[in-house]
Design an enzyme around this catalytic site. Structure first.
Site, PDB file in Angstrom:
ATOM      1  N   TYR A 187       0.844  -1.205   0.000  1.00 37.80           N
ATOM      2  CA  TYR A 187       0.000   0.000   0.000  1.00 37.80           C
ATOM      3  C   TYR A 187       0.880   1.257   0.000  1.00 37.80           C
ATOM      4  CZ  TYR A 187      -3.746   3.175   1.523  1.00 37.80           C
ATOM      5  OH  TYR A 187      -4.658   4.207   1.614  1.00 37.80           O
ATOM      6  N   LYS A 223       1.400   3.620  -3.258  1.00 36.16           N
ATOM      7  CA  LYS A 223       0.934   5.012  -3.242  1.00 36.16           C
ATOM      8  C   LYS A 223       2.089   5.979  -3.497  1.00 36.16           C
ATOM      9  CE  LYS A 223      -3.535   4.806  -2.127  1.00 36.16           C
ATOM     10  NZ  LYS A 223      -4.592   5.469  -2.907  1.00 36.16           N
ATOM     11  N   ARG A 275     -10.680  -1.318  10.107  1.00 34.69           N
ATOM     12  CA  ARG A 275     -10.154  -0.014  10.514  1.00 34.69           C
ATOM     13  C   ARG A 275     -10.639   0.293  11.921  1.00 34.69           C
ATOM     14  NH1 ARG A 275     -10.239   3.655   5.057  1.00 34.69           N
ATOM     15  NH2 ARG A 275     -11.825   2.232   4.289  1.00 34.69           N
ATOM     16  N   VAL A 321     -11.912   2.854  13.672  1.00 32.98           N
ATOM     17  CA  VAL A 321     -13.184   3.478  14.057  1.00 32.98           C
ATOM     18  C   VAL A 321     -14.341   2.502  13.833  1.00 32.98           C
ATOM     19  CG1 VAL A 321     -14.803   5.349  13.559  1.00 32.98           C
ATOM     20  CG2 VAL A 321     -12.348   5.831  13.650  1.00 32.98           C
ATOM     21  N   GLY A 340      -2.102   0.800  23.002  1.00 34.11           N
ATOM     22  CA  GLY A 340      -3.121   1.819  22.754  1.00 34.11           C
ATOM     23  C   GLY A 340      -2.588   3.239  22.879  1.00 34.11           C
TER      24      GLY A 340
END
Ligand code: NAD
Ligand code: UDP
Ligand code: UDP
Length: 312
Positions: free
Chosen positions: A144, A148, A185, A187, A206
């Site tokens: 990825y 990109k 992902r 969220v 976290g």
């Protein structure tokens, strides 16, 4: 009215972009191979007389007539882009070559949806456009990130070599309705887990950070970038500079959804960036843009979407 091609138009961001372009009175050609996108995202547009859907893979040549191209086709979540990493690189690289070839033949303006992943795991914080990044070329995220990066190279070479009118936006983590519920992902994962009363999976401790932009703010910035003069190419960062730790995000979502979910800690994936926050001074200056939607409002909309989707 312009004739606008949106590749990846049935995806999360692409479908919101199609909505916006139709609302602005354009003639929209939405192209997608439905790898991660879904017809569901654009069903409501199918009857519109200036909306057209085309099933096509950008790694193959495309002959259509348009004035503007938004190139968004590419799986965006780690779970999806790592599922078939060779195809991910092909989509970014062959896809960019084909869309640039198309733009060159038509002398059309073309915008690339690039990513904050071009900065990799950054040692500069917050990230400015001048920063070249710190990317592993051979890791599991490389298909990825490097795909990109190569697409950006192609955009600037077509600009220099063929005087093509290009725009590159570097999108930072964006969320909102129509995210795929299983794309892994953060969220969408946390909201879906909270709604189902499942444990919230935090990778690592976290304490890594991300900055989350609501989709409406992002689409506004993309549209504004497309309409800048030919001397502005970017790359330009678009995202919300408000930075959160992943743990804070988990606690916020549990607080908003309610329920009994607990935090559980899982191993951190390889090459997971420790921190990420856009410096958006350039976007402020060139686009007169900054995010308007507070994370609490954006999360409320997104939670409402997943409640409807999951029947919770
Ligand atoms: P998404 O997975 O929902 O959308 C990508 C779309 O591209 C899907 O509809 C998929 O079916 C389509 N697609 C994939 N490969 C294709 C191919 N070979 N040919 C035609 N269509 C193909 O993801 P998204 O979040 O909407 O991301 C859209 C773009 O924005 C991507 O290029 C992504 O890299 C970029 N981006 C997104 C974010 C974010 O936070 N959402 C961040 C940075 C960059
Ligand atoms: N291409 C396309 N549609 C077009 C024009 C070109 O898909 O309308 C593709 C074409 O297949 C080629 C790529 O875009 O492989 C790059 O085109 P370019 O003209 O830059 O290169 P060339 O054709 O000279 O290799
Ligand atoms: N993450 C997490 N739990 C999850 C999904 C993701 O803790 O269920 C973490 C992930 O390791 C990363 C951050 O959340 O540190 C953002 O992940 P995402 O895949 O959304 O985006 P990216 O890493 O590409 O920015």
């Amino acid at each position: 009215m312009s004739r606008v091609l949106v590749t990846g138009g049935a995806g999360f961001l692409g479908s919101h972009l199609c909505d916006r372009l139709i609302r602005d009175g354009h003639d929209v050609l939405c192209l997608d191979n439905f790898y991660t996108g879904s017809k569901q995202n654009i069903l409501h547009l199918l009857d519109h007389r200036y909306f057209e859907l085309m099933r096509h893979d950008v790694t193959f040549p495309l002959y259509v007539e348009v004035d503007r191209i938004f190139n968004l086709a590419c799986p965006a979540s780690p779970v999806h882009y790592q599922h078939d990493p060779v195809q991910t690189t092909k989509t970014s690289v062959h896809g960019a070559i084909n869309m640039l070839g198309l733009a060159k033949r038509l002398r059309a303006r073309i915008l690339q949806a690039s990513t904050s992943e071009v900065y990799g795991d950054p040692e500069v914080h917050p990230q400015r456009e001048e920063y070249w990044g710190r990317v592993n070329p051979i890791g599991i995220r490389s298909c990825y990130d490097e795909g990109k990066r190569c697409a950006e190279t192609l955009f600037f070479d077509y600009h220099r070599q063929h005087a093509l009118d290009v725009k590159v936006v570097r999108i930072f983590n964006t969320y909102g309705p129509r995210m795929h519920p299983n794309d892994g992902r953060v969220v969408s994962n946390f909201i879906v887990q909270a709604l189902r009363g499942e444990d919230i999976t935090i990778y690592g401790d976290g304490q890594q950070t991300r900055s989350f932009c609501y989709v409406d703010d992002l689409i506004e910035a993309m549209v504004r970038t497309m309409e800048t003069g030919p001397d502005f190419t970017g790359p330009v960062n678009i995202g919300n500079p408000h930075e959160h730790t992943i743990r804070e995000l988990a606690e916020k979502i549990i607080g908003m959804v309610g329920g009994s979910s607990k935090l559980v800690f899982k191993p951190l994936p390889q090459d997971d960036p420790r921190q990420r926050q856009p410096d958006i001074s350039l976007a402020k200056e060139k686009l007169g843009w900054e995010p308007q939607v507070h994370v609490d409002d954006g999360l409320r909309e997104t939670i409402a979407y997943f409640r409807r989707l999951l029947g919770k």
